[in-house]
Design a protein around this motif. Structure first.
Motif, PDB file in Angstrom:
ATOM      1  N   TRP A 198       0.801  -1.258  -0.040  1.00 33.15           N
ATOM      2  CA  TRP A 198       0.037  -0.093  -0.126  1.00 33.15           C
ATOM      3  C   TRP A 198       1.021   1.390  -0.118  1.00 33.15           C
ATOM      4  CZ3 TRP A 198      -1.069   3.688   4.290  1.00 33.15           C
ATOM      5  CH2 TRP A 198      -2.212   4.372   4.224  1.00 33.15           C
ATOM      6  N   ILE A 199       1.883   1.033   0.744  1.00 32.80           N
ATOM      7  CA  ILE A 199       2.805   2.348   0.913  1.00 32.80           C
ATOM      8  C   ILE A 199       3.550   2.645  -0.558  1.00 32.80           C
ATOM      9  CG2 ILE A 199       5.000   3.337   1.980  1.00 32.80           C
ATOM     10  CD1 ILE A 199       4.162   1.889   4.396  1.00 32.80           C
ATOM     11  N   LYS A 200       3.928   1.587  -1.267  1.00 35.97           N
ATOM     12  CA  LYS A 200       4.587   1.471  -2.477  1.00 35.97           C
ATOM     13  C   LYS A 200       3.512   2.054  -3.401  1.00 35.97           C
ATOM     14  CE  LYS A 200       8.034  -2.289  -1.809  1.00 35.97           C
ATOM     15  NZ  LYS A 200       8.521  -3.552  -2.335  1.00 35.97           N
ATOM     16  N   SER A 201       2.377   1.925  -3.557  1.00 34.78           N
ATOM     17  CA  SER A 201       1.364   2.272  -4.335  1.00 34.78           C
ATOM     18  C   SER A 201       1.276   3.823  -4.139  1.00 34.78           C
ATOM     19  CB  SER A 201       0.034   1.626  -4.367  1.00 34.78           C
ATOM     20  OG  SER A 201      -0.772   1.868  -3.048  1.00 34.78           O
ATOM     21  N   ARG A 202       1.218   4.235  -3.023  1.00 30.53           N
ATOM     22  CA  ARG A 202       1.013   5.679  -2.714  1.00 30.53           C
ATOM     23  C   ARG A 202       2.276   6.336  -3.197  1.00 30.53           C
ATOM     24  NH1 ARG A 202       1.073   5.828   3.347  1.00 30.53           N
ATOM     25  NH2 ARG A 202       1.287   8.082   3.270  1.00 30.53           N
ATOM     26  N   LEU A 203       3.487   5.780  -2.966  1.00 25.93           N
ATOM     27  CA  LEU A 203       4.651   6.543  -3.406  1.00 25.93           C
ATOM     28  C   LEU A 203       4.588   6.644  -4.879  1.00 25.93           C
ATOM     29  CD1 LEU A 203       7.518   7.754  -2.506  1.00 25.93           C
ATOM     30  CD2 LEU A 203       8.258   5.141  -2.848  1.00 25.93           C
ATOM     31  N   ALA A 204       4.010   5.507  -5.604  1.00 31.13           N
ATOM     32  CA  ALA A 204       4.138   5.698  -6.945  1.00 31.13           C
ATOM     33  C   ALA A 204       3.190   6.646  -7.846  1.00 31.13           C
ATOM     34  CB  ALA A 204       3.636   4.338  -7.655  1.00 31.13           C
ATOM     35  N   ARG A 205       2.091   7.177  -6.726  1.00 32.22           N
ATOM     36  CA  ARG A 205       1.109   8.000  -7.162  1.00 32.22           C
ATOM     37  C   ARG A 205       1.520   9.306  -6.780  1.00 32.22           C
ATOM     38  NH1 ARG A 205      -2.339   4.205  -5.028  1.00 32.22           N
ATOM     39  NH2 ARG A 205      -2.944   5.710  -3.116  1.00 32.22           N
ATOM     40  N   GLU A 206       2.230   9.558  -5.847  1.00 29.91           N
ATOM     41  CA  GLU A 206       2.765  10.687  -5.245  1.00 29.91           C
ATOM     42  C   GLU A 206       3.641  11.483  -6.243  1.00 29.91           C
ATOM     43  OE1 GLU A 206       2.235  13.988  -3.871  1.00 29.91           O
ATOM     44  OE2 GLU A 206       1.313  12.344  -2.410  1.00 29.91           O
ATOM     45  N   LYS A 207       3.224  12.991  -6.379  1.00 28.44           N
ATOM     46  CA  LYS A 207       3.975  13.966  -7.205  1.00 28.44           C
ATOM     47  C   LYS A 207       5.045  14.978  -6.692  1.00 28.44           C
ATOM     48  CE  LYS A 207       1.955  11.822 -10.933  1.00 28.44           C
ATOM     49  NZ  LYS A 207       2.707  11.032 -11.724  1.00 28.44           N
ATOM     50  N   LYS A 210       6.738  12.653  -1.042  1.00 24.93           N
ATOM     51  CA  LYS A 210       7.314  11.409  -1.587  1.00 24.93           C
ATOM     52  C   LYS A 210       8.640  11.021  -0.492  1.00 24.93           C
ATOM     53  CE  LYS A 210       7.432  11.043  -6.562  1.00 24.93           C
ATOM     54  NZ  LYS A 210       7.197   9.592  -6.641  1.00 24.93           N
ATOM     55  N   VAL A 211       9.350  12.292   0.120  1.00 24.56           N
ATOM     56  CA  VAL A 211      10.399  12.049   1.221  1.00 24.56           C
ATOM     57  C   VAL A 211       9.867  11.353   2.231  1.00 24.56           C
ATOM     58  CG1 VAL A 211      11.878  12.962   2.881  1.00 24.56           C
ATOM     59  CG2 VAL A 211      11.738  13.715   0.212  1.00 24.56           C
ATOM     60  N   ALA A 212       8.429  11.705   2.637  1.00 26.98           N
ATOM     61  CA  ALA A 212       7.815  11.362   4.087  1.00 26.98           C
ATOM     62  C   ALA A 212       7.300   9.918   3.824  1.00 26.98           C
ATOM     63  CB  ALA A 212       6.512  12.346   4.275  1.00 26.98           C
ATOM     64  N   ILE A 213       6.755   9.379   2.554  1.00 22.52           N
ATOM     65  CA  ILE A 213       6.345   8.071   2.251  1.00 22.52           C
ATOM     66  C   ILE A 213       7.526   7.241   2.023  1.00 22.52           C
ATOM     67  CG2 ILE A 213       5.248   6.781   0.569  1.00 22.52           C
ATOM     68  CD1 ILE A 213       3.526   9.265  -0.271  1.00 22.52           C
ATOM     69  N   ASN A 214       8.554   7.587   1.661  1.00 28.14           N
ATOM     70  CA  ASN A 214       9.779   6.949   1.665  1.00 28.14           C
ATOM     71  C   ASN A 214      10.445   6.537   3.072  1.00 28.14           C
ATOM     72  OD1 ASN A 214      11.184   5.893  -0.928  1.00 28.14           O
ATOM     73  ND2 ASN A 214      11.240   8.200  -1.592  1.00 28.14           N
ATOM     74  N   ALA A 215       9.983   7.473   3.948  1.00 24.28           N
ATOM     75  CA  ALA A 215      10.462   7.044   5.402  1.00 24.28           C
ATOM     76  C   ALA A 215       9.529   6.275   5.898  1.00 24.28           C
ATOM     77  CB  ALA A 215      10.272   8.275   6.196  1.00 24.28           C
ATOM     78  N   LEU A 245       8.031   3.890   4.354  1.00 27.35           N
ATOM     79  CA  LEU A 245       8.376   2.517   3.643  1.00 27.35           C
ATOM     80  C   LEU A 245       9.525   2.047   4.207  1.00 27.35           C
ATOM     81  CD1 LEU A 245       8.091   0.605   1.187  1.00 27.35           C
ATOM     82  CD2 LEU A 245       9.364   1.881  -0.312  1.00 27.35           C
ATOM     83  N   ARG A 246      10.748   2.606   4.586  1.00 24.80           N
ATOM     84  CA  ARG A 246      11.886   2.074   5.256  1.00 24.80           C
ATOM     85  C   ARG A 246      11.532   1.522   6.651  1.00 24.80           C
ATOM     86  NH1 ARG A 246      14.222   6.694   2.945  1.00 24.80           N
ATOM     87  NH2 ARG A 246      14.119   7.867   5.236  1.00 24.80           N
ATOM     88  N   ALA A 247      10.598   2.511   7.373  1.00 20.45           N
ATOM     89  CA  ALA A 247      10.271   1.950   8.617  1.00 20.45           C
ATOM     90  C   ALA A 247       9.553   0.467   8.533  1.00 20.45           C
ATOM     91  CB  ALA A 247       9.266   2.966   9.360  1.00 20.45           C
ATOM     92  N   ALA A 248       8.702   0.603   7.867  1.00 15.09           N
ATOM     93  CA  ALA A 248       7.701  -0.790   7.364  1.00 15.09           C
ATOM     94  C   ALA A 248       8.687  -2.064   7.078  1.00 15.09           C
ATOM     95  CB  ALA A 248       6.658  -0.700   6.537  1.00 15.09           C
ATOM     96  N   THR A 249       9.500  -1.680   6.223  1.00 19.23           N
ATOM     97  CA  THR A 249      10.486  -2.726   5.840  1.00 19.23           C
ATOM     98  C   THR A 249      11.354  -3.132   6.840  1.00 19.23           C
ATOM     99  OG1 THR A 249      10.644  -1.669   3.552  1.00 19.23           O
ATOM    100  CG2 THR A 249      12.200  -3.101   4.012  1.00 19.23           C
ATOM    101  N   SER A 250      11.820  -2.208   7.631  1.00 24.08           N
ATOM    102  CA  SER A 250      12.501  -2.575   9.085  1.00 24.08           C
ATOM    103  C   SER A 250      11.713  -3.428   9.965  1.00 24.08           C
ATOM    104  CB  SER A 250      13.264  -1.421   9.413  1.00 24.08           C
ATOM    105  OG  SER A 250      13.827  -1.723  10.911  1.00 24.08           O
ATOM    106  N   GLU A 251      10.660  -3.059  10.113  1.00 24.01           N
ATOM    107  CA  GLU A 251       9.645  -3.976  10.742  1.00 24.01           C
ATOM    108  C   GLU A 251       9.495  -5.349  10.428  1.00 24.01           C
ATOM    109  OE1 GLU A 251       6.257  -1.654  11.279  1.00 24.01           O
ATOM    110  OE2 GLU A 251       7.096  -0.037  12.451  1.00 24.01           O
ATOM    111  N   LEU A 252       9.507  -5.455   9.058  1.00 29.10           N
ATOM    112  CA  LEU A 252       9.371  -6.804   8.476  1.00 29.10           C
ATOM    113  C   LEU A 252      10.517  -7.648   8.553  1.00 29.10           C
ATOM    114  CD1 LEU A 252       7.686  -8.508   6.392  1.00 29.10           C
ATOM    115  CD2 LEU A 252       8.767  -7.460   4.504  1.00 29.10           C
TER     116      LEU A 252
END
Length: 230
Positions: free
Chosen positions: A187-196, A201-206, A208-215
Motif C-alpha cells: 500500500w505504501i509503495k502504491s502511494r509512493l508511485a502516485r505521489e508527485k 515522497k520523502v515522507a512516504i519513503n520514510a 516505507l523504510r520503517a515498515a521494511t525494517s519492521e518486516l
C-alpha cells in the motif's frame, strides 16, 4: 511445500455437504451466499480422522480432523468461503481444493477459544502448490496422536522457517503479522508511485523504510498467497 495425503480407507466418510447447511450455520449474508454459488461446485466431507478410524488418540484441541474436498466452479476461492465452512464445523479441517485436473491442500490453524471453549479461533490459511490430481499422494506423518498429526501437517504448509523455540501458535501469529506488514508495504509503495510532490515522497519513503525494517524484525517476507485464489 507439501502435497495431498493418502488417508486410511477406514476413515472414508464420503458425504456431500449441502451449501444450505453452511449458510444456516454461519448465518451468511446474501453476498456471502452468492460467493458460494459463484465459486463452489460441491463440498464433500471426504474423510473423518478420529480414534476409531485412524488408530490415533485425540487430544483436547484436536479430538478429530475432518478432510473436506471442495470442487471449484472456476479457478479461485475466497478465504472467506473456506472460513465459513470452518466456522460451521466444530473440528479442525484439512481442505483439498479441486479445479479441473489439479488439486491443492489448504488449511487454517484452528483451535478452541481460550475465552469460550465452545467456539473456535481460525487463523489465515496456509496452502500447498497446485498439483496434478493423478500425482502420487504422500503418506501421513507418523505420530502418536491427532494433535501432533495436525500440527505436523500445518507446519509443512506454512511458508518460511520456524524461529528457534517458536511454538506453532506463535509461528502462526508471526506469519499473520508478516502478511499484514507485506500488505502495508504494498500500500505504501502504491502511494509512493502516485505521489508527485517531492516533500510528500520523502515522507512516504520514510514510512516505507520503517515498515521494511519492521518486516525484517519479524523474520523477513513471505509473499505467499493466503487466500487460495491463484
Amino acid at each position: 511445500m507439501t502435497g495431498c495425503y493418502e488417508y486410511p480407507k477406514a476413515a472414508r466418510f464420503g458425504r456431500v455437504v449441502p451449501k444450505s447447511k453452511i449458510y444456516e450455520a454461519g448465518n451468511l449474508t446474501a453476498k456471502q451466499r452468492q460467493r458460494f454459488v459463484d465459486q463452489v461446485d460441491q463440498i464433500n466431507w471426504a474423510y473423518k480422522l478420529a480414534p476409531e478410524t485412524i488408530n490415533l488418540s485425540g487430544t483436547p484441541g484436536v479430538p478429530e480432523i475432518q478432510v473436506f474436498e471442495v470442487r471449484l466452479r472456476g479457478s479461485k476461492i475466497d478465504s472467506e468461503v473456506l472460513n465459513a465452512i470452518d466456522k460451521a464445523i466444530p473440528f479442525p479441517i484439512l481442505f483439498e481444493l479441486k479445479k479441473g485436473d489439479e488439486r491443492r491442500l489448504i488449511a487454517a490453524y484452528k483451535r478452541p477459544s481460550e475465552a469460550d471453549a465452545s467456539k473456535w479461533v481460525v487463523s489465515e490459511y496456509f496452502e500447498a502448490n497446485w498439483e496434478p490430481v493423478d500425482k502420487s499422494r504422500l503418506s501421513l506423518p507418523r505420530t502418536l496422536d491427532l494433535g501432533t498429526l495436525y500440527d505436523n501437517v500445518l507446519k509443512e504448509l506454512m511458508p518460511g522457517a520456524a524461529l528457534e523455540g517458536e511454538t506453532l501458535q506463535s509461528r502462526v501469529s508471526r506469519i499473520e503479522e508478516i502478511r499484514a506488514k507485506e500488505r502495508d508495504i504494498d500500500w505504501i509503495k502504491s502511494r509512493l508511485a502516485r505521489e508527485k510532490q517531492f516533500n510528500k515522497k520523502v515522507a512516504i519513503n520514510a514510512e516505507l523504510r520503517a515498515a521494511t525494517s519492521e518486516l525484517k524484525q519479524l523474520g523477513g517476507g513471505l509473499k505467499s498467497d493466503p487466500a487460495a485464489s491463484q
